[in-house]
Design a protein around this motif. Structure first.
Motif, short mmCIF file in Angstrom:
data_model
loop_
_atom_site.label_atom_id
_atom_site.label_comp_id
_atom_site.label_asym_id
_atom_site.label_seq_id
_atom_site.Cartn_x
_atom_site.Cartn_y
_atom_site.Cartn_z
N SER A 42 -4.01 -43.47 -60.04
CA SER A 42 -3.09 -42.34 -60.01
C SER A 42 -3.80 -41.07 -60.46
CB SER A 42 -1.87 -42.60 -60.90
OG SER A 42 -2.26 -42.84 -62.25
N ARG A 74 6.58 -32.59 -66.93
CA ARG A 74 6.16 -32.83 -65.57
C ARG A 74 4.87 -32.06 -65.34
NH1 ARG A 74 9.62 -30.98 -67.47
NH2 ARG A 74 11.45 -31.39 -66.20
N CYS A 144 11.30 -40.57 -50.96
CA CYS A 144 10.91 -41.30 -52.16
C CYS A 144 10.70 -42.79 -51.92
CB CYS A 144 11.95 -41.09 -53.26
SG CYS A 144 12.19 -39.34 -53.68
N HIS A 286 12.08 -46.66 -58.16
CA HIS A 286 11.96 -45.21 -58.08
C HIS A 286 12.79 -44.64 -59.24
CE1 HIS A 286 11.87 -41.15 -56.84
NE2 HIS A 286 13.10 -41.11 -56.38
N GLN A 287 12.34 -43.54 -59.81
CA GLN A 287 13.00 -43.02 -61.00
C GLN A 287 13.17 -41.50 -60.94
OE1 GLN A 287 9.77 -44.33 -64.12
NE2 GLN A 287 10.08 -45.81 -62.49
N PRO A 288 14.08 -41.04 -60.09
CA PRO A 288 14.33 -39.60 -60.02
C PRO A 288 14.92 -39.04 -61.30
CG PRO A 288 15.99 -40.81 -58.78
CD PRO A 288 14.94 -41.79 -59.18
N GLY A 311 8.88 -42.22 -65.55
CA GLY A 311 9.30 -40.90 -65.12
C GLY A 311 9.50 -39.91 -66.24
N ASN A 316 10.45 -36.54 -61.33
CA ASN A 316 10.59 -37.16 -60.02
C ASN A 316 9.39 -36.75 -59.17
OD1 ASN A 316 11.25 -38.09 -57.48
ND2 ASN A 316 13.29 -37.18 -57.43
N ILE A 317 8.48 -37.67 -58.92
CA ILE A 317 7.32 -37.38 -58.06
C ILE A 317 7.43 -38.12 -56.73
CG2 ILE A 317 5.73 -36.63 -59.85
CD1 ILE A 317 4.57 -39.44 -59.96
N SER A 321 6.31 -41.97 -57.07
CA SER A 321 7.02 -42.46 -58.26
C SER A 321 6.76 -43.94 -58.51
CB SER A 321 8.52 -42.20 -58.10
OG SER A 321 9.26 -42.76 -59.15
N TYR A 324 2.98 -44.76 -59.16
CA TYR A 324 2.55 -44.25 -60.46
C TYR A 324 3.05 -45.17 -61.59
CZ TYR A 324 1.96 -41.49 -64.62
OH TYR A 324 1.60 -41.10 -65.90
N ALA A 325 4.32 -45.54 -61.55
CA ALA A 325 4.86 -46.44 -62.58
C ALA A 325 4.16 -47.79 -62.53
CB ALA A 325 6.37 -46.60 -62.39
#
Length: 362
Positions: A42, A74, A144, A286-288, A311, A316-317, A321, A324-325
């Protein structure tokens, strides 16, 4: 964490021992090897912008964003950085983690909603930056959920190609900061920039991906979008004045979608594998809005400790997302051989997808 066979920590405490074998229907119906994520990487630009700073710019109490979303900071790309720069950096780190070089890559598939340019694909620029001359390269536009869609594409390609380099790179990247209305708290509070990548390659059974299930509902296409800049509303003085090139989001509709889809994805994946949600070793959603997603764990039959939530440090990427996590979980040693790892994506379009991975040895 709880998990099948007593969880990773319990399995390791008694020595290597035999790893649990998953059900046969967890593997793809192709002949030959299975396929799995072999390494991750990442990249985040800059030092990070605290949520307190963003809150104050919106005229809000300094703690407003973090208290409602869980997002502490962020990252924002530098003026000279584009999506391809972030993506290439993440991809290079994933290749290094896998012990591979660019010549080993036969496919680069890149998920993004914020490409360098409308055409050609950002993936082609990443290919050139990496020097992956043997690789086919293209973008996927599934917002996403782009990383999960990209995994399906990579697995299908690997299973049917002959004579090509045996590894694929799946990348998620967003530079949302270029598409934000800084006065809109619904979006400025949530989005950040970042990239993450995974190397997908062959593994011996019983490891690898289970079925990768995807879905879409175009009736919700207007719930989250950048309305101008395409063929329906080309760039003009009016679209610029009307902020048509920034992200527009119906916050209530998106929240309702997340609250419905995440528990459903977990339940569907567990049912298909003949498991209970509590049997999963790790769930990477996913974690918006990290606080919202974490609050849904109980309704999905999960313990919050089963979730890989990252996140809070990136916002929110988008398509980056999930990977990355996942990369954070790998680096934090939260995943071991034989673990059942569920990836659950959802996003604009509307789109969604999930896959259950029996994690291979490093």
């Amino acid at each position: 964490m709880t998990g099948h066979g007593g969880g990773r920590a319990e399995r390791r405490s008694g020595g290597p021992g035999p790893l649990p074998r998953p059900r046969p229907d967890q593997h793809l119906p192709f002949g030959g090897p299975s396929w799995a994520i072999r390494a991750t990487g990442s990249y985040l630009p800059g030092d990070g912008v605290p949520s307190a700073e963003v809150s104050e710019s919106l005229g809000l109490d300094p703690g407003w964003i973090e208290s409602r979303t869980g997002i502490r900071r962020r990252h924002v790309a530098a003026p000279a950085e584009a999506a391809s720069d972030l993506a290439a950096a993440a991809a290079d780190r994933a290749l290094r983690a896998a012990g591979l070089d660019a010549a080993d890559v036969g496919l680069i598939v890149l998920g993004t909603s914020t490409p360098d340019v409308i055409a050609p694909s950002t993936a082609c620029r990443v290919q050139a930056m990496l020097g992956a001359r043997r690789a086919a390269a293209f973008d996927i536009s599934a917002a996403c959920t782009g990383f999960v869609f990209g995994l399906q594409t990579a697995v299908g390609w690997l299973a049917t190609q002959r004579g090509s380099a045996p590894y694929a790179l799946v990348v998620g990247v967003e530079v949302y900061s270029r598409f934000l209305n800084r006065a809109d708290r619904a979006t400025a509070a949530l989005f950040g920039d970042g990239a993450a990548a995974a190397v997908v390659g062959p593994v011996p059974p019983p490891y690898g991906f289970g079925p990768i299930t995807l879905g879409s509902d175009g009736a919700g296409a207007d719930d989250v979008l950048i309305p101008a800049g395409g063929s329906r509303a080309p760039a003009s003085a009016d679209t610029l004045a009307g902020l048509g090139h920034t992200i527009h989001m119906d916050g209530r509709a998106v929240r309702d979608f997340i609250a419905e889809i995440f528990p459903r994805l977990v339940g569907d994946a567990a049912d298909a594998a003949g498991l209970k949600p509590a049997d999963l070793d790790l769930v990477v959603p996913h974690q918006p809005n990290p606080r919202l997603v974490a609050s849904l764990a109980g309704g999905a039959g999960l313990d919050p400790a089963q979730l890989a939530i990252a996140g809070q440090d990136v916002g929110n990427i988008g398509a980056a997302s999930i990977p990355y996590a996942l990369d954070r979980a790998v680096r934090d040693d939260r995943i071991g051989p034989g673990d059942l790892v569920l990836l659950a994506g959802f996003g604009a379009g509307l789109t969604w997808g999930h896959t259950l991975i029996t994690w291979p040895p490093t």
